[in-house]
Design an enzyme around this catalytic site. Sequence first.
Site, PDB file in Angstrom:
ATOM      1  N   GLN A 121      -5.072 -21.377  18.453  1.00 40.23           N
ATOM      2  CA  GLN A 121      -5.825 -20.323  17.766  1.00 40.23           C
ATOM      3  C   GLN A 121      -5.861 -19.038  18.601  1.00 40.23           C
ATOM      4  OE1 GLN A 121      -9.659 -21.988  16.552  1.00 40.23           O
ATOM      5  NE2 GLN A 121      -8.614 -23.776  15.714  1.00 40.23           N
TER       6      GLN A 121
ATOM      7  N   THR B 126       0.812  -1.222   0.000  1.00 45.23           N
ATOM      8  CA  THR B 126       0.000   0.000   0.000  1.00 45.23           C
ATOM      9  C   THR B 126       0.840   1.263   0.000  1.00 45.23           C
ATOM     10  OG1 THR B 126      -1.777  -1.116   1.144  1.00 45.23           O
ATOM     11  CG2 THR B 126      -1.745   1.260   1.346  1.00 45.23           C
TER      12      THR B 126
ATOM     13  N   THR C 131       1.489  -4.917   4.055  1.00 44.65           N
ATOM     14  CA  THR C 131       1.272  -5.386   5.431  1.00 44.65           C
ATOM     15  C   THR C 131       0.653  -6.782   5.484  1.00 44.65           C
ATOM     16  OG1 THR C 131      -0.895  -4.304   5.470  1.00 44.65           O
ATOM     17  CG2 THR C 131       0.958  -3.054   6.343  1.00 44.65           C
ATOM     18  N   ASP C 132      -0.067  -7.183   4.427  1.00 41.15           N
ATOM     19  CA  ASP C 132      -0.838  -8.431   4.520  1.00 41.15           C
ATOM     20  C   ASP C 132       0.025  -9.638   4.874  1.00 41.15           C
ATOM     21  OD1 ASP C 132      -3.093  -7.004   3.947  1.00 41.15           O
ATOM     22  OD2 ASP C 132      -3.285  -7.683   1.874  1.00 41.15           O
TER      23      ASP C 132
END
Length: 353
Positions: free
Chosen positions: A288, A23, A99-100
């Site tokens: 998780q 981005t 960033t992903d």
Amino acid sequence: MKKLSNTLLLTHMSILLIYTGGTIGMSRNSFSGALEPLDFAHLLRHIPELHEVAADIHTTQFEPPIDSSDVTPSQWESLACTIAGRYHDYDGFVILHGTDTMAYTASALSYMLGNLTKPVIFTGSQLPIGQLRTDGKENLITAVSIAAARDDEGRPLVPEVAIYFGGRLLRGNRTTKQSAEAFRAFASFNYPALADAGVDITYHRDLILRPDYGRGLQPFYALDPNVIIISLFPGMRGDILQHILQTPGLKAVVMRTFGSGNAPRHPWLLSALREAADRGLVIVNISQCVQGAVEMSRYDCGLHLQEAGVLSGLDSTVESAVTKLMHLLARYPGDTVTVRSLMTKNLRGEISV
Ligand code: ASP
């Protein structure tokens, strides 16, 4: 390599700025309205302040720059090769990355760049550099300052792979993207920040890795992508899981479990895991929950996994576990005993043992 002219040389640190995309350097496509990566010249035009940073900055970029959702292990290899190939020419490296998947790339590089004695600082932004409220300028300028920072003996303050974002410097292989919106996009749930940037940058030096300065960089580029991440959920079908575990070539699984490393006690699940572990699959248990560690002996539902041959991933992030497996499987091909043993050892500050 290009050089930014007229740098104000206060410290004479030389930094290689590597632009991969993301981005920070994107602009809106006038037809589709979607953000897409532009080249480095576009990005640099929007940060004239970079010339004022106390470092001699050279730049290089991915051709073409990418959205980090498209990143692959071969691009991790080329990043590691760029750093290792220019290692003696620069005092530090700053990588602009989307960033992903930044946490995956930073984790992978932490394993590929053994005995790193120089800063490799990842950063990016949530808003493109051309937008009024961009977070990209501060992130980039502070990342460069961190890469150039030295102690009284002239040694780098942060000789490790780290992510600087939204005011905090985090160890790369401890980091997870936690927000798609907040400027503080990343968190390190199981290890404190290495530095905090406010008016001053405060380094927490006792938390930063200390390499062996007597030895050089020990790069290892190969990665074995025969791994998968499986997240358990109530109602999961046994035949589907078994099908995945029998995938030809599959060598390792990051299994995302509940709480402190628990899973349903279905006999089909335990026998499928036992059979896969006996065939040599490395199965690593990662919770998780983002905070805390796997402790399989705490509940009966976890103990069964341990008895089925599942390894504890301790307090590792998923991003770190999967890239560590890729690294170890390539480094010790066919040697499951060594891969299993190193998965539970702390190699780059990635787990607390
Ligand atoms: N999709 C973008 C990327 O990861 C998001 C970002 O950079 O923040 O490249």
